[in-house]
Design a protein around this motif. Structure first.
Motif, PDB file in Angstrom:
ATOM      1  N   TYR A 196       0.846  -1.190   0.000  1.00 41.49           N
ATOM      2  CA  TYR A 196       0.000   0.000   0.000  1.00 41.49           C
ATOM      3  C   TYR A 196       0.879   1.237   0.000  1.00 41.49           C
ATOM      4  N   MET A 253       0.678   5.197   1.143  1.00 41.99           N
ATOM      5  CA  MET A 253      -0.098   6.189   1.884  1.00 41.99           C
ATOM      6  C   MET A 253      -0.031   7.561   1.213  1.00 41.99           C
ATOM      7  N   TYR A 264       3.556   0.385   2.903  1.00 40.30           N
ATOM      8  CA  TYR A 264       3.408  -0.778   3.777  1.00 40.30           C
ATOM      9  C   TYR A 264       3.275  -2.010   2.907  1.00 40.30           C
ATOM     10  N   THR A 265       4.129  -2.982   3.148  1.00 42.14           N
ATOM     11  CA  THR A 265       4.103  -4.195   2.331  1.00 42.14           C
ATOM     12  C   THR A 265       3.159  -5.226   2.933  1.00 42.14           C
ATOM     13  N   ARG A 266       2.230  -5.724   2.104  1.00 37.02           N
ATOM     14  CA  ARG A 266       1.306  -6.756   2.562  1.00 37.02           C
ATOM     15  C   ARG A 266       1.974  -8.117   2.576  1.00 37.02           C
ATOM     16  N   TYR A 298      -5.395  -9.738  -5.092  1.00 35.49           N
ATOM     17  CA  TYR A 298      -6.414 -10.789  -5.076  1.00 35.49           C
ATOM     18  C   TYR A 298      -7.823 -10.260  -4.801  1.00 35.49           C
ATOM     19  N   SER A 299      -7.953  -9.386  -3.833  1.00 34.78           N
ATOM     20  CA  SER A 299      -9.266  -8.819  -3.524  1.00 34.78           C
ATOM     21  C   SER A 299      -9.848  -8.111  -4.731  1.00 34.78           C
ATOM     22  N   TYR A 359      -3.581 -14.923   5.443  1.00 31.13           N
ATOM     23  CA  TYR A 359      -3.829 -13.563   5.910  1.00 31.13           C
ATOM     24  C   TYR A 359      -4.385 -13.529   7.310  1.00 31.13           C
ATOM     25  N   ARG A 366      -1.400 -13.387   9.393  1.00 33.60           N
ATOM     26  CA  ARG A 366      -0.864 -12.027   9.324  1.00 33.60           C
ATOM     27  C   ARG A 366      -1.675 -11.098  10.224  1.00 33.60           C
ATOM     28  N   GLU A 367      -2.976 -11.209  10.154  1.00 36.86           N
ATOM     29  CA  GLU A 367      -3.853 -10.390  10.987  1.00 36.86           C
ATOM     30  C   GLU A 367      -3.525 -10.615  12.456  1.00 36.86           C
ATOM     31  N   LEU A 413      -0.340  -8.753  13.366  1.00 39.39           N
ATOM     32  CA  LEU A 413      -0.506  -7.304  13.450  1.00 39.39           C
ATOM     33  C   LEU A 413      -1.341  -6.900  14.661  1.00 39.39           C
TER      34      LEU A 413
END
Lengths: 198, 198
Positions: free
Chosen positions: A64, A66, A72-74, A86-87, A140, A143-144, A147
């Motif tokens: 992403y 900003m 920010y790397t996913r 993907y989304s 993910y 990952r969540e 975080l």
DNA sequence: ATCATTTCTTATCCTAGGTTAACGAACTTT
DNA sequence: AAAGTTCGTTAACCTAGGATAAGAAATGAT
């Protein structure tokens, strides 16, 4: 033939469901080999995100950007994995995140719109889509968890075990952008830990 | 009949794919109506997470519990939504997160193992599983974005718009646990913002 | 109504991580 | 080899948010 890229992708798909030859022949023309050079932004924010790439060689990342230019790397993706917004591919909406090549890459790309056509023809395609989606979900969710529940140092350690093979191929600012901290802060963490370790 | 719970669930599924009557009759016996009272932990950490619930009434949440007793809420679910330790149901591994009733709940539960049997019988089931999985993925990707890129105040504002209808049904400590901050800190944020808004 | 319990607020103090800047090490480029 | 780059480190300072504790408000129980 083991390193025929088309075969590599087919093998990947067939981890989830066997694909009849006739079906494969129908899908194959949708595949386009591409080279993406280091630093090149393959999917831009706000653009269509329907494309999916199967990485044959190299390293890519989803990230992403900003308003202040901060990134920010996913996720990072290496050879043998799929790369996509993907989304965006799923929803048909424009991509919220960018995808770029961290190293020179070779990929096989296809359109998810195209891929979905298979759903009506043969069950294997929907099976493959389902299982890949489920695997992404599980990834993910981890990952969540990181975080939501871990501090930066713990996340760094989790990163090192998850992406151990990639650690040396990535600059510290890329790693920091994955952890959600600044490069300066990551450097501090490393120093702190090195001092603790002995 | 509109408020027959079985019909409500079928309607929910059929948003993704029509289900032939014969298939529905095969699946229906797998459904078990249950009441879960407020505060009851429905799925425990470390236990089997194969069960999925369709919420008819009430409010539930998915959450992690840390070693120090601290809790972090992954998501809230209200009537008309599914509740599960989804990763656990998909992977077959024990659940990493707990699920509890925030209010007295009425649900229709079924086993994902059971549900998966349908995949071999009729394409509608795999279609439904795929699309629900995709929707969950998209939801958690938004969440990941919030956790990775936003500060606590911005996350709170995002929470308010996403869960606007739930805001008044949740205690502040539950909201804080969703935001990944302490209740004290949330109170401070609210105060700060109120002063700005005057 | 009263007391008890839980929930929210506010204040104080502290720590993790952000910001900026200066410096050094490892590259390019010439 | 010299002069730029780009990157990682370190330090000084600042801010968001955690920990603890003490009140205030709301909720429940008798």
């Amino acid at each position: 033939m083991m390193d025929d890229p088309f075969q590599a992708l087919r093998k990947m798909f067939e981890r989830y469901a066997p694909i009849p030859d006739a079906e494969w022949e129908l899908f194959r023309p949708a595949l386009r080999p591409e080279k993406i050079e280091k630093g090149k932004v393959w999917i831009e924010i706000g653009q269509d995100g329907d494309a999916i790439a199967f990485l044959l060689k190299g390293l890519m990342r989803n990230y992403y950007v900003m308003a202040d230019g901060n990134e920010y790397t996913r996720a990072f993706r290496a050879a043998g994995q799929f790369v996509a917004s993907y989304s965006s591919a799923l929803s048909g909406e424009v991509s919220q995140c960018a995808v770029e090549a961290v190293e020179d890459c070779e990929v096989l790309t296809f359109s998810y719109r195209e891929f979905k056509r298979g759903f009506a023809r043969h069950a294997c395609w929907e099976r493959i889509a389902r299982v890949i989606g489920e695997e992404m979900y599980i990834e993910y969710q981890k990952r969540e968890y990181e975080l939501l529940c871990m501090d930066a140092l713990t996340r760094y350690e989790a990163f090192q075990s998850r992406y151990s093979s990639l650690h040396d191929r990535l600059s510290q600012s890329l790693i920091a952008s994955y952890l959600g901290i600044t490069p300066v802060s990551l450097s501090r963490l490393r120093g702190k830990r090195a001092r603790k370790d002995f």
